[in-house]
Design a protein around this motif. Structure first.
Motif, short mmCIF file in Angstrom:
data_model
loop_
_atom_site.label_atom_id
_atom_site.label_comp_id
_atom_site.label_asym_id
_atom_site.label_seq_id
_atom_site.Cartn_x
_atom_site.Cartn_y
_atom_site.Cartn_z
N LEU A 275 45.33 45.12 53.58
CA LEU A 275 44.54 43.89 53.77
C LEU A 275 45.36 42.90 54.58
N ALA B 283 37.40 43.17 49.67
CA ALA B 283 36.85 44.24 50.52
C ALA B 283 35.61 44.85 49.87
N VAL C 284 42.21 42.13 45.83
CA VAL C 284 42.08 42.80 47.13
C VAL C 284 40.81 43.66 47.12
N GLY C 285 40.58 44.36 46.02
CA GLY C 285 39.35 45.15 45.93
C GLY C 285 38.13 44.26 46.05
N SER D 204 47.33 46.29 49.01
CA SER D 204 47.30 44.93 49.57
C SER D 204 47.92 44.93 50.97
N ARG E 50 33.02 36.58 50.41
CA ARG E 50 34.45 36.94 50.43
C ARG E 50 35.31 35.80 49.93
N THR F 182 42.49 48.35 43.65
CA THR F 182 41.87 48.11 42.33
C THR F 182 42.45 49.05 41.30
N LYS G 116 33.82 48.37 50.95
CA LYS G 116 34.44 49.35 50.04
C LYS G 116 35.28 50.34 50.83
N ALA H 297 40.71 49.44 49.34
CA ALA H 297 40.26 48.55 48.26
C ALA H 297 40.30 49.31 46.93
#
Lengths: 108, 115, 149, 509
Positions: free
Chosen positions: D421, D330, D326-327, D418, D278, D342, D334, D338
């Motif tokens: 997240l 995560a 951000v994708g 985002s 990560r 993306t 998934k 995310a």
């Protein structure tokens, strides 16, 4: 048909937004039409308000628009501007910094 | 340790080139620093394909049964050298044009693209 | 430059070009090929530029750029040649005719008439590099004057 | 012929680029027409490839094999160079196919005749070929070669105005930084080749086990491609490059940056998909935020319109990095947000290419008419150039992400994604958008409002035509984003996450 985007928690529909915008526009037009008509063009009411002083050619040029905002952040913005020093050595230095950061992050 | 000495040399070359880019101020010296890094990377690529006791990977009149060095890295290095020629020529051409306009090659003085 | 240098370079020019051609032609057999052969030939041209001064070849700039474009077009066209099957497919190899003789696998004495489109590509790249490198050397030599790139 | 579409999209501009100087000797008009015809042909190829790929199957084209789909040599090892076009690369092909011809339309009339116009048109065509190559290739070293082709072509175009002193300086700096990033990328490729003996993206991605050498290679890829994609601490070349190049040529340079960003996603998601931790995702998100903020503040200080738009383009790169970052963070789990983020990041690539392309064409028009781009001297162009003013206003609002326009459609996805997240990311993104809106309002006021200024030169019609097409595209994307997200952006974002499909398409061969 293909107008809506689903964004996880909600959706974005451009046409609904446009309809709402039109509603607001009509509302503001109605309010505007109730206003007083006698705006005197060509008089001092038309000059831009330059904090009260009389300025003979009151054209607020582009650089002056955010004079206050830029002035308030003067120390930060000056430092940021000096970072863009134009010297190629500094740019390669930043590349080396990022290389070191990624190496540390990944190898350590 | 003796086995991967060439790789150490490549890394030294690359580090030297990077140091040249950081420390030197003359445009031409920067281009030389770039060619240092290029030669470091190319040397690294070629040494990757080394097979102990291998002969150059060419079948013409090749002795029977001799192990051959990997040919692919050499092809990669060739392309990388061609690209290095193009980049160096372009950079030198711009350095000459800059010199004609500004009369100096010192990066400290060629700074009107600031801010 | 002195007369000695000029006469020597006049003698060496054909030798350099011939050796460059040799390296290009045997690209698929011995170490060499398009880029190296072109570079060798360009060094012969550079010798002329040094000996006779850049002005001698000034008129040739147009020819060099045409040669370079032709080399590039030829290389890309050779890629299209294989379009029947896939791009860059080596259709000539092993099909007889020009450069077509099939080659047994493993060490062999080396046969010029093999490796399909490879030799043609080598020639295309060779001309392009010859023109390109000598144009670069020529322009750098001309830079002193008022001529612009 | 249609089975060879991916390679034609790359080979035809290469052939055309080399042939251009020859045609230029025949006649000037023929050279211009030839450049435009090639650009249109390439975008047609890109469209055809996209139409086939976006419906789900990954198109693998092997160069030099007996038949295009034969990926594995007898020994089960992908020996040949192959093009692997999945939904994301097809999407990049669409972006390049859309911006390319329009840029040529504007560039042909914009460049002055006597100053080596043939050379710069050749370079533009080669840049276009390089961009298509980077988008479609499935081979690591091939990606490096096209990366360098675009670098050299871009720097050749940037340094076009040799009679000024600023353009060669910008070109020298950009070329040095591009070459540096390309070399470190090659070093990464060399490490992976040394370890796994293969250059094919899918094969190496299957073999990768996340050893120390792989992480070292990833660090090299990251720093190399982040430099080329103008991410935060290494974005210094971007304002010089976009500012000094002939503004009509800038849109393709922006697409070149975006393709480098695509290369970064390809390396992170597909190559290192299995072994990624990560930390890398958070690094990309952090650099994205930094890019946004730094570029927005620097745009505030600019007085040159070209550099101001350049900083705007750099800050948009920050949005894309945030969205896809951000994708990336995560990736293992998934979660749904995310995918949304993306999609936002990928969709923003298209929107940004159109918006910034339109802005640069407006800058080209302003420079064509007034000869200068300094905001202090410009003013009152709105009266004499109403359509340019309208386009600039439209594009500025879109760049700042104002609702009905396309910028908002992709930014809403980034904000929503985002937010889940961590809300701070969204807060910074929205504040930067507001700052960008303020900056571009100032630019609009500086250039187009104010007392009327008499203008004698007319803006050439091809420039206006290109701007018109981009403006219409902008509005269509703004009003009907659902269609584009569902048809193009959805599969593209999905393609990033579906690494196994990519591997299966190539390796089961």
């Amino acid at each position: 048909m293909g107008v809506e985007i689903l964004t996880g928690q909600g959706f974005w529909h451009a046409l609904i937004w446009l309809a709402a915008a039109l509603g607001v526009l009509l509302l503001s037009l109605a309010l505007w039409s109730m206003g007083r008509r006698e705006f005197r063009r060509g008089t001092e009411a038309e000059l831009p308000f330059v904090s009260g002083e009389r300025v003979e050619d009151p054209k607020v040029g582009a650089p002056h628009l955010y004079w206050g905002f830029a002035e308030a952040l003067r120390p930060f913005l000056e430092r940021l501007r000096n970072l863009h020093s134009g010297i190629i050595g500094d740019y390669v230095g930043w590349f080396a910094v990022i290389l070191a950061v990624t190496l540390l992050l990944l190898m350590a | 340790m003796i086995g991967n000495l060439p790789f150490v040399v490549c890394m030294i070359l690359i580090a030297l080139g990077l140091w040249t880019l950081l420390a030197k101020r003359n445009l031409i010296k920067l281009v030389i620093g770039m060619s240092l890094i290029e030669s470091g990377v190319n040397l690294f690529l070629v040494t990757l394909g080394y097979v102990r006791g291998g002969i150059p990977p060419i079948y013409t009149f090749a002795p029977e049964g001799a192990p051959m060095v990997l040919p692919t890295p050499q092809a990669l290095t060739l392309t990388s050298i061609v690209i290095a020629v193009a980049t160096t020529a372009l950079m030198l051409a711009f350095a000459v044009v800059i010199y004609r306009h500004k009369g100096t090659l010192d990066t400290r003085k060629i700074r009107d693209l600031r801010g | 430059m002195t007369v000695v240098v000029r006469t020597i370079s006049r003698i060496l020019l054909p030798v350099g070009l011939a050796f460059g051609g040799y390296v290009v032609m045997h690209g698929h057999l011995t170490p060499g090929g398009g880029f190296q052969g072109g570079a060798v030939a360009a060094s012969a041209l550079a010798l002329v530029i040094v000996a006779f001064g850049a002005a001698s070849l000034k008129g040739k700039k147009g020819l060099l750029s045409v040669l370079e474009s032709l080399g590039g077009v030829a290389f890309a066209a050779l890629g299209f040649l294989g379009l029947g099957v896939t791009f860059f497919a080596n259709v000539l190899a092993g099909a007889g005719g020009l450069f077509g003789r099939p080659v047994p696998y493993g060490p062999n004495p080396g046969d010029l008439n093999t490796a399909g489109t490879l030799p043609l590509m080598n020639w295309a790249v060779g001309f392009k590099v010859l023109a390109g490198l000598s144009a670069v050397v020529l322009l750098f030599a001309l830079f002193g004057g008022k001529d612009d790139r | 012929m249609s089975t060879h579409a991916p390679i034609l999209a790359i080979a035809v501009p290469l052939l055309g680029g080399f042939a251009l100087p020859l045609l230029a000797r025949v006649h000037r008009r023929l050279r211009d027409a030839w450049a435009l015809v090639i650009a249109l042909f390439v975008s047609a190829c890109a469209g055809y490839v996209a139409s086939r790929v976006l419906s789900g199957e990954i198109w693998v084209y092997v160069l030099g094999a007996k038949n295009p789909a034969e990926t594995l040599a007898p020994g089960g090892f992908p020996i040949r160079i192959m093009l692997t076009v999945d939904a994301l690369s097809a999407f990049l092909g669409i972006i390049a196919g859309l911006i390319g011809p329009l840029m040529f339309l504007a560039l042909i009339r914009f460049l002055p005749e006597e100053e080596g116009k043939t050379l710069s048109l050749t370079l533009a065509v080669l840049l276009f070929a390089g961009i298509m190559g980077m988008a479609y290739t499935g081979d690591l070293f091939n990606f490096f070669v096209f990366l360098e082709v675009t670098s050299i072509a871009a720097c050749g175009i940037i340094g076009f105005r040799t009679w000024t002193s600023r353009a060669p300086e910008a070109a020298f700096k950009t070329m040095l930084l591009y070459a540096l990033s390309g070399l470190f990328f090659l070093l990464g490729v060399a490490f992976l080749y040394g370890e796994y003996g293969a250059l094919n993206l899918a094969y190496v991605s299957r073999e990768i086990r996340g050893t120390a050498v792989d992480r070292l290679a990833l660090a090299l890829f990251l720093s190399g491609l982040l430099m080329k994609a103008a991410s935060a601490p290494m974005h210094f070349w971007a304002p010089d490059a976009y500012g000094e190049t002939p503004p009509a040529a800038a849109p393709l340079l922006v697409v070149n940056t975006q393709v480098s960003l695509y290369g970064l996603w390809r390396v992170l998601f597909t190559l290192y998909g299995g072994v990624l931790d990560r930390g890398v995702g958070w690094l990309v998100v952090a650099l994205g935020l930094l890019t946004m903020v730094v570029a927005a503040f620097m745009a505030l200080l600019q007085t040159d319109l070209g550099r101001l738009v350049a900083y705007g383009a750099v800050s948009q790169i920050g949005y894309m990095m945030l969205g896809v970052g951000v994708g990336l963070v995560a990736l293992p789990g998934k979660p749904p947000y995310a995918l949304v983020a993306t999609q936002g990041g990928v969709f923003h690539m298209l929107n940004d290419a159109i918006t910034v392309g339109l802005l640069f064409l407006c800058v080209a028009a302003v420079e064509w008419v007034r000869g200068t781009r300094d905001l202090r001297e410009l003013g009152g162009l709105g009266h004499s150039l109403p359509e340019v003013g309208l386009c600039f206003l439209l594009a500025s609002l879109a760049l700042a992400g104002i609702p009905p326009l396309n910028g908002f459609a992709s930014k809403i996805l980034i904000y929503e994604g985002s937010f889940k997240l961590s809300p701070i990311l969204t807060a910074v993104a929205i504040l930067t958008s507001i700052l960008l809106l303020a900056v571009f309002a100032r630019a609009f006021q500086g250039a187009f409002l104010g007392p009327k200024v008499s203008v004698e030169k007319r803006v050439p019609w091809p420039l206006l035509l290109a701007m018109g097409i981009l403006a219409v595209g902008l509005m269509v994307l703004g009003l009907v984003p659902g269609f584009f997200v569902e048809k193009m952006v959805g599969p593209a974002a999905e393609a990033l996450f579906s690494r196994n499909a990519y591997l299966f398409a190539v390796l089961r061969g």
